[in-house]
Each structure stands twice: as structure tokens, then as C-alpha cells.
Write a protein that holds these residues in place. Structure first.
Motif, PDB file in Angstrom:
ATOM      1  N   SER A  43       0.814  -1.219   0.000  1.00 32.22           N
ATOM      2  CA  SER A  43       0.000   0.000   0.000  1.00 32.22           C
ATOM      3  C   SER A  43       0.846   1.267   0.000  1.00 32.22           C
ATOM      4  N   GLY A  44       2.163   1.119   0.101  1.00 31.28           N
ATOM      5  CA  GLY A  44       3.050   2.278   0.110  1.00 31.28           C
ATOM      6  C   GLY A  44       3.498   2.662  -1.282  1.00 31.28           C
ATOM      7  N   ASP A  45       4.434   3.592  -1.344  1.00 33.52           N
ATOM      8  CA  ASP A  45       4.910   4.052  -2.654  1.00 33.52           C
ATOM      9  C   ASP A  45       6.399   3.816  -2.869  1.00 33.52           C
ATOM     10  N   VAL A  46       7.013   2.972  -2.021  1.00 32.31           N
ATOM     11  CA  VAL A  46       8.421   2.625  -2.197  1.00 32.31           C
ATOM     12  C   VAL A  46       8.498   1.381  -3.080  1.00 32.31           C
ATOM     13  N   PRO A  47       9.240   1.439  -4.179  1.00 25.96           N
ATOM     14  CA  PRO A  47       9.417   0.230  -4.999  1.00 25.96           C
ATOM     15  C   PRO A  47      10.063  -0.865  -4.143  1.00 25.96           C
ATOM     16  N   TYR A  48       9.557  -2.089  -4.264  1.00 29.83           N
ATOM     17  CA  TYR A  48      10.042  -3.145  -3.380  1.00 29.83           C
ATOM     18  C   TYR A  48      10.019  -4.508  -4.053  1.00 29.83           C
TER      19      TYR A  48
END
Length: 155
Positions: free
Chosen positions: A135-140
Motif C-alpha cells: 500500500s506504500g509508494d516505495v518500490p520493493y
């Protein structure tokens, strides 16, 4: 940030140490965050050219400081020291810090099947962290190991 270092969290533990060794073998620049830079394992890494910084997986300010200027982060959390809620807190602190530091890519070491509602407590805590990542916006990238051979060797 191709020349920027890779940050390895919990680098003196089993997984972190293995990741650090693999990166060293590839000639990567590495920064590690450890609780105690004076421990023998941390000093040994520093002697091999690894940048060692102090911090805690539960302390966002130390995480952000460690993350500044790195290309990517290898993250690992554990419920086996302070419990499941502490592990979820570590994951959330890592993700929040990665967002604040504008990390280009976060690799999270989870467990295979964390998303399968297994009822296994430490799988469920990893699933909560994975949901926060999604749900975040950090590519992972999520790694899902099933078992570590070292576990069979005991303590």
C-alpha cells in the motif's frame, strides 16, 4: 545512484551477514546498520571496507540517517526478540523511513506463504508488513524463503 551504496539492515545476523558477504563478493559499495558498531562482527566488516553505522530497526530517525544516499535497502525484521507487534513496528518504521529517505528500491526478507492466512504467528506478522509495503509508494521486492539450512544445525 548506481555508485551509491546498498544498505543492509541487521548485517551481523544470519541473513544480513549472508547478503553482505554476497554483495562484497560482487564488489558493491555497502553500508550496514548495526546496533553496536563496536561488536567484533561490525568491526570486522569495517575492516573490509564496509561503512558501518549505528541504529535500531525500531528508531525511524536512525533508519532515515542510515538510508540517506543509498541506492537500495535490504531489510529484515524478527519477532523472536521482542514479539510479533514489535516486528510489525520494525517493518512500519523501515517503510516509513524508506519513504522519508526516498529509497529507490527496498528488498524485504519475509517468508514463503506469508499471504496464505496460515495462522502461523510469525508468518502473519510478515503478512502485515507485506500489506504495508503493497500500500506504500516505495518500490520493493519481497523475498520468501521457506527454510534456512542453518536452522537445521541448531544454535
Amino acid at each position: 545512484m548506481v555508485d551509491a551504496p546498498v544498505l543492509v539492515l541487521a548485517a551481523t545476523g544470519g541473513q544480513g551477514r549472508a547478503v553482505t558477504e554476497a554483495l562484497l563478493g560482487r564488489g558493491a559499495r555497502i553500508r550496514v546498520m548495526v546496533r553496536d558498531p563496536e561488536r567484533g562482527a561490525a568491526r570486522e566488516l569495517a575492516g573490509r571496507g564496509v561503512e558501518v553505522v549505528a541504529g535500531s530497526l525500531s528508531d525511524e530517525d536512525s533508519l532515515v540517517a542510515a538510508m540517506r544516499g543509498v541506492a537500495s535497502v535490504f531489510a529484515f525484521t524478527t519477532p523472536f526478540e521482542a514479539g510479533l507487534e514489535a516486528e510489525v513496528g520494525q517493518g512500519r518504521a523501515i517503510l516509513s523511513s524508506a519513504t522519508r529517505a526516498r529509497i529507490g528500491h527496498l528488498v524485504f526478507s519475509s517468508v514463503a506463504g506469508a499471504d496464505q492466512d496460515s495462522g502461523v504467528p510469525h508468518f502473519e506478522s510478515k503478512a502485515r508488513i507485506e500489506a504495508d509495503l503493497a500500500s506504500g509508494d516505495v518500490p520493493y521486492t519481497v523475498l520468501g524463503p521457506t527454510y534456512f539450512f542453518d536452522n537445521a544445525l541448531g544454535g
